[in-house]
Scaffold this motif. Structure first.
Motif, PDB file in Angstrom:
ATOM      1  N   ARG A   1       0.859  -1.181   0.000  1.00  0.00           N
ATOM      2  CA  ARG A   1       0.000   0.000   0.000  1.00  0.00           C
ATOM      3  C   ARG A   1       0.894   1.228   0.000  1.00  0.00           C
ATOM      4  NH1 ARG A   1      -2.916  -3.290   3.714  1.00  0.00           N
ATOM      5  NH2 ARG A   1      -5.016  -3.690   2.967  1.00  0.00           N
ATOM      6  N   ILE A   2       0.407   2.290  -0.628  1.00  0.00           N
ATOM      7  CA  ILE A   2       1.128   3.565  -0.613  1.00  0.00           C
ATOM      8  C   ILE A   2       0.098   4.686  -0.605  1.00  0.00           C
ATOM      9  CG2 ILE A   2       1.329   3.573  -3.154  1.00  0.00           C
ATOM     10  CD1 ILE A   2       3.946   5.170  -2.809  1.00  0.00           C
ATOM     11  N   ARG A   3       0.426   5.756   0.115  1.00  0.00           N
ATOM     12  CA  ARG A   3      -0.400   6.958   0.061  1.00  0.00           C
ATOM     13  C   ARG A   3       0.492   8.169   0.249  1.00  0.00           C
ATOM     14  NH1 ARG A   3      -2.152   9.706   4.571  1.00  0.00           N
ATOM     15  NH2 ARG A   3      -1.611   8.780   6.574  1.00  0.00           N
ATOM     16  N   ILE A   4       0.184   9.213  -0.467  1.00  0.00           N
ATOM     17  CA  ILE A   4       0.937  10.449  -0.336  1.00  0.00           C
ATOM     18  C   ILE A   4       0.725  10.970   1.079  1.00  0.00           C
ATOM     19  CG2 ILE A   4       1.115  12.835  -1.142  1.00  0.00           C
ATOM     20  CD1 ILE A   4       2.233  10.733  -3.091  1.00  0.00           C
TER      21      ILE A   4
ATOM     22  N   LEU B   1       6.793  15.312  -2.065  1.00  0.00           N
ATOM     23  CA  LEU B   1       7.059  13.964  -2.557  1.00  0.00           C
ATOM     24  C   LEU B   1       7.470  13.040  -1.407  1.00  0.00           C
ATOM     25  CD1 LEU B   1       8.908  14.891  -5.855  1.00  0.00           C
ATOM     26  CD2 LEU B   1       6.483  14.393  -5.499  1.00  0.00           C
ATOM     27  N   VAL B   2       6.546  12.908  -0.475  1.00  0.00           N
ATOM     28  CA  VAL B   2       6.703  12.002   0.661  1.00  0.00           C
ATOM     29  C   VAL B   2       5.495  11.080   0.651  1.00  0.00           C
ATOM     30  CG1 VAL B   2       6.923  11.798   3.172  1.00  0.00           C
ATOM     31  CG2 VAL B   2       7.901  13.784   1.982  1.00  0.00           C
ATOM     32  N   ALA B   3       5.722   9.791   0.834  1.00  0.00           N
ATOM     33  CA  ALA B   3       4.612   8.839   0.831  1.00  0.00           C
ATOM     34  C   ALA B   3       4.791   7.821   1.946  1.00  0.00           C
ATOM     35  CB  ALA B   3       4.523   8.115  -0.514  1.00  0.00           C
ATOM     36  N   GLU B   4       3.686   7.475   2.573  1.00  0.00           N
ATOM     37  CA  GLU B   4       3.677   6.387   3.547  1.00  0.00           C
ATOM     38  C   GLU B   4       3.426   5.094   2.780  1.00  0.00           C
ATOM     39  OE1 GLU B   4       0.705   7.173   6.466  1.00  0.00           O
ATOM     40  OE2 GLU B   4       1.450   9.203   6.837  1.00  0.00           O
ATOM     41  N   TYR B   5       4.134   4.037   3.163  1.00  0.00           N
ATOM     42  CA  TYR B   5       3.937   2.776   2.456  1.00  0.00           C
ATOM     43  C   TYR B   5       4.046   1.612   3.426  1.00  0.00           C
ATOM     44  CZ  TYR B   5       8.793   1.234   2.701  1.00  0.00           C
ATOM     45  OH  TYR B   5      10.011   0.789   3.150  1.00  0.00           O
ATOM     46  N   CYS B   6       3.524   0.471   3.008  1.00  0.00           N
ATOM     47  CA  CYS B   6       3.712  -0.766   3.742  1.00  0.00           C
ATOM     48  C   CYS B   6       3.767  -1.902   2.732  1.00  0.00           C
ATOM     49  CB  CYS B   6       2.585  -0.998   4.751  1.00  0.00           C
ATOM     50  SG  CYS B   6       2.960  -2.306   5.949  1.00  0.00           S
TER      51      CYS B   6
ATOM     52  N   ARG C   1       6.919  -7.777   7.043  1.00  0.00           N
ATOM     53  CA  ARG C   1       6.102  -6.594   6.758  1.00  0.00           C
ATOM     54  C   ARG C   1       6.948  -5.373   7.111  1.00  0.00           C
ATOM     55  NH1 ARG C   1       2.963 -10.311   9.457  1.00  0.00           N
ATOM     56  NH2 ARG C   1       1.272 -11.172   8.216  1.00  0.00           N
ATOM     57  N   VAL C   2       7.051  -4.457   6.168  1.00  0.00           N
ATOM     58  CA  VAL C   2       7.872  -3.264   6.360  1.00  0.00           C
ATOM     59  C   VAL C   2       7.002  -2.039   6.120  1.00  0.00           C
ATOM     60  CG1 VAL C   2       9.897  -2.004   5.558  1.00  0.00           C
ATOM     61  CG2 VAL C   2       9.936  -4.492   5.610  1.00  0.00           C
ATOM     62  N   LYS C   3       7.077  -1.091   7.049  1.00  0.00           N
ATOM     63  CA  LYS C   3       6.248   0.116   6.969  1.00  0.00           C
ATOM     64  C   LYS C   3       7.127   1.338   7.182  1.00  0.00           C
ATOM     65  CE  LYS C   3       1.808   1.662   8.809  1.00  0.00           C
ATOM     66  NZ  LYS C   3       0.760   1.313   9.780  1.00  0.00           N
ATOM     67  N   GLY C   4       6.838   2.418   6.445  1.00  0.00           N
ATOM     68  CA  GLY C   4       7.638   3.616   6.632  1.00  0.00           C
ATOM     69  C   GLY C   4       7.295   4.715   5.658  1.00  0.00           C
ATOM     70  N   LEU C   5       8.281   5.573   5.407  1.00  0.00           N
ATOM     71  CA  LEU C   5       8.126   6.719   4.518  1.00  0.00           C
ATOM     72  C   LEU C   5       9.087   6.594   3.341  1.00  0.00           C
ATOM     73  CD1 LEU C   5       7.996   9.667   7.087  1.00  0.00           C
ATOM     74  CD2 LEU C   5       6.070   8.661   5.842  1.00  0.00           C
ATOM     75  N   LEU C   6       8.607   6.983   2.177  1.00  0.00           N
ATOM     76  CA  LEU C   6       9.419   7.065   0.963  1.00  0.00           C
ATOM     77  C   LEU C   6       9.594   8.530   0.604  1.00  0.00           C
ATOM     78  CD1 LEU C   6       7.588   4.364  -1.175  1.00  0.00           C
ATOM     79  CD2 LEU C   6       9.803   4.104  -0.048  1.00  0.00           C
ATOM     80  N   TYR C   7      10.734   8.848   0.015  1.00  0.00           N
ATOM     81  CA  TYR C   7      11.028  10.225  -0.375  1.00  0.00           C
ATOM     82  C   TYR C   7      11.392  10.260  -1.855  1.00  0.00           C
ATOM     83  CZ  TYR C   7      11.431  10.469   4.671  1.00  0.00           C
ATOM     84  OH  TYR C   7      11.193  10.373   6.013  1.00  0.00           O
ATOM     85  N   GLY C   8      10.762  11.183  -2.583  1.00  0.00           N
ATOM     86  CA  GLY C   8      11.006  11.295  -4.005  1.00  0.00           C
ATOM     87  C   GLY C   8      11.737  12.567  -4.369  1.00  0.00           C
TER      88      GLY C   8
END
Length: 198
Positions: free
Chosen positions: A128-131, A144-149, A170-177
């Motif tokens: 899953r991903i959400r801005i 350009l930051v998104a929460e993902y799992c 299962r890995v959860k965190g933040l992505l940076y673009g």
């Protein structure tokens, strides 16, 4: 003010069904993308410059955020393919198009180790991903930051000697673009192993 819209899509990746829950930040209405099944990895911005509730800046933000989401699914699908086929020594064109910097380096370490060990992966991975509206990282675009799992608990590693090892997490965190060479690429992440993606 930006309002959230959600879209659920399902795609088949190399015979594996991956559930995609995408929550994008959009303005000016919009809704679930039509025909968003199997091959749909892009979500078009719903904002049109010049409308009462939509500025050119909001339209550009949506365009970039849609590219961020697309880059995530591109690298996820490519990563699944690489793990299933036993790793790679060099970044593939898809990885170069969707990732860069520390994030690409991180994945290449894993892909090279996979190849060196002779491992491959079977099974499915859900994500899953959400801005996010949270803070960005210094020097990176806060839009350009998104929460993902990612949930790979149903996957299995097949070792070079044929052993089957259930080691998915299962890995959860933040992505940076960041915009690099004219498109958004994922360049960094902060994440932790978690018990659930719920």
């Amino acid at each position: 003010m930006l309002a959230p819209e959600s879209a659920e899509v399902v795609m088949r990746v190399a015979g594996v069904v991956v559930a995609l829950g995408v929550l994008l930040v959009t303005a000016c209405g919009g809704g679930e993308p039509e025909g968003a099944e199997e091959s749909a990895l892009t979500v078009a911005p719903s904002c049109t410059p010049g409308t009462v509730a939509c500025t050119a800046e909001e339209a550009e933000t949506q365009r970039l955020q849609a590219q961020m989401v697309e880059s995530f699914w591109m690298q996820l699908r490519e990563g699944d393919r690489i793990f299933a086929e036993g790793g790679v020594d060099e970044p593939t064109p898809v990885l170069k198009q969707s990732t860069s910097g520390p994030y690409l380096d991180f994945w290449m370490q894993h892909f090279r180790a996979w190849k060196e060990r002779g491992n491959r992966t079977e099974g499915s991975r859900a994500a899953r991903i959400r801005i996010s509206s949270g803070p960005g990282k210094e020097g990176l675009d806060p839009r350009l930051v998104a929460e993902y799992c990612e949930d790979s608990s149903a996957s299995m590693t097949i070792t070079a000697d044929g052993r089957e090892v259930r080691d998915g997490t299962r890995v959860k965190g933040l992505l940076y673009g960041k915009v690099i060479e004219g498109r958004v690429k994922i360049v960094d992440a902060d994440s932790d192993v978690v018990d659930s993606c719920e």
